[in-house]
Scaffold this motif. Sequence first.
Motif, mmCIF file in Angstrom:
data_model
loop_
_atom_site.group_PDB
_atom_site.id
_atom_site.type_symbol
_atom_site.label_atom_id
_atom_site.label_comp_id
_atom_site.label_asym_id
_atom_site.label_seq_id
_atom_site.Cartn_x
_atom_site.Cartn_y
_atom_site.Cartn_z
ATOM 1 N N MET A 67 0.854 -1.154 0.000
ATOM 2 C CA MET A 67 0.000 0.000 0.000
ATOM 3 C C MET A 67 0.914 1.235 0.000
ATOM 4 N N ALA A 68 0.681 2.143 -0.925
ATOM 5 C CA ALA A 68 1.473 3.366 -1.033
ATOM 6 C C ALA A 68 0.625 4.565 -0.649
ATOM 7 N N ALA A 69 1.228 5.477 0.109
ATOM 8 C CA ALA A 69 0.532 6.699 0.518
ATOM 9 C C ALA A 69 1.146 7.880 -0.221
ATOM 10 N N VAL A 70 0.293 8.727 -0.767
ATOM 11 C CA VAL A 70 0.737 9.902 -1.510
ATOM 12 C C VAL A 70 0.180 11.141 -0.822
ATOM 13 N N LEU A 71 1.062 12.102 -0.512
ATOM 14 C CA LEU A 71 0.627 13.356 0.085
ATOM 15 C C LEU A 71 -0.179 14.128 -0.942
ATOM 16 N N VAL A 72 -1.429 14.465 -0.583
ATOM 17 C CA VAL A 72 -2.279 15.195 -1.524
ATOM 18 C C VAL A 72 -2.585 16.612 -1.051
ATOM 19 N N GLY A 73 -2.348 16.913 0.228
ATOM 20 C CA GLY A 73 -2.619 18.263 0.708
ATOM 21 C C GLY A 73 -2.272 18.428 2.164
ATOM 22 N N GLN A 74 -2.429 19.669 2.650
ATOM 23 C CA GLN A 74 -2.221 19.946 4.062
ATOM 24 C C GLN A 74 -3.088 21.112 4.496
ATOM 25 N N PHE A 75 -3.336 21.189 5.808
ATOM 26 C CA PHE A 75 -4.131 22.274 6.372
ATOM 27 C C PHE A 75 -3.716 22.463 7.826
ATOM 28 N N HIS A 76 -4.182 23.544 8.443
ATOM 29 C CA HIS A 76 -3.897 23.820 9.840
ATOM 30 C C HIS A 76 -5.146 23.586 10.682
ATOM 31 N N ALA A 77 -4.908 23.116 11.906
ATOM 32 C CA ALA A 77 -5.986 22.904 12.867
ATOM 33 C C ALA A 77 -5.508 23.431 14.216
ATOM 34 N N ARG A 78 -6.458 23.766 15.088
ATOM 35 C CA ARG A 78 -6.130 24.362 16.390
ATOM 36 C C ARG A 78 -6.848 23.587 17.490
ATOM 37 N N ASP A 79 -6.158 23.411 18.631
ATOM 38 C CA ASP A 79 -6.797 22.760 19.769
ATOM 39 C C ASP A 79 -7.459 23.806 20.662
ATOM 40 N N ALA A 80 -8.103 23.363 21.738
ATOM 41 C CA ALA A 80 -8.846 24.262 22.622
ATOM 42 C C ALA A 80 -7.943 25.264 23.332
ATOM 43 N N GLU A 81 -6.658 24.949 23.455
ATOM 44 C CA GLU A 81 -5.716 25.847 24.127
ATOM 45 C C GLU A 81 -5.022 26.793 23.153
ATOM 46 N N GLY A 82 -5.394 26.725 21.885
ATOM 47 C CA GLY A 82 -4.863 27.652 20.889
ATOM 48 C C GLY A 82 -3.631 27.194 20.138
ATOM 49 N N ARG A 83 -3.126 25.995 20.417
ATOM 50 C CA ARG A 83 -1.960 25.484 19.681
ATOM 51 C C ARG A 83 -2.362 25.138 18.255
ATOM 52 N N VAL A 84 -1.492 25.455 17.310
ATOM 53 C CA VAL A 84 -1.762 25.207 15.898
ATOM 54 C C VAL A 84 -0.996 23.961 15.453
ATOM 55 N N TYR A 85 -1.670 23.104 14.695
ATOM 56 C CA TYR A 85 -1.083 21.862 14.190
ATOM 57 C C TYR A 85 -1.133 21.869 12.668
#
Length: 78
Positions: free
Chosen positions: A1-19
């Motif tokens: 099984m091969a995985a190909v990166l197709v995109g990225q985005f940012h998300a934030r937790d309840a304490e304001g840290r960005v992932y």
Amino acid sequence: MAAVLVGQFHARDAEGRVYSVHEFKESNPPLDGVAGSAPTTTYKLAIGDRVEKLDGKEFRLIQSGTIITRESETVYAS
């Protein structure tokens, strides 16, 4: 099984840290010589931790159980 990166985005937790979350499409090879099933979408943090998609814009970090909310639209890889 091969995985190909197709995109990225940012998300934030309840304490304001960005992932930074990376979105992958994984091809599923045929098990019986017949055409494989549809690709599966998986998510990982840029540092490698696995992420589970919940409902809508919510995701859960597998290792810590932290809930994060998607903030930006997916930027697609070219």
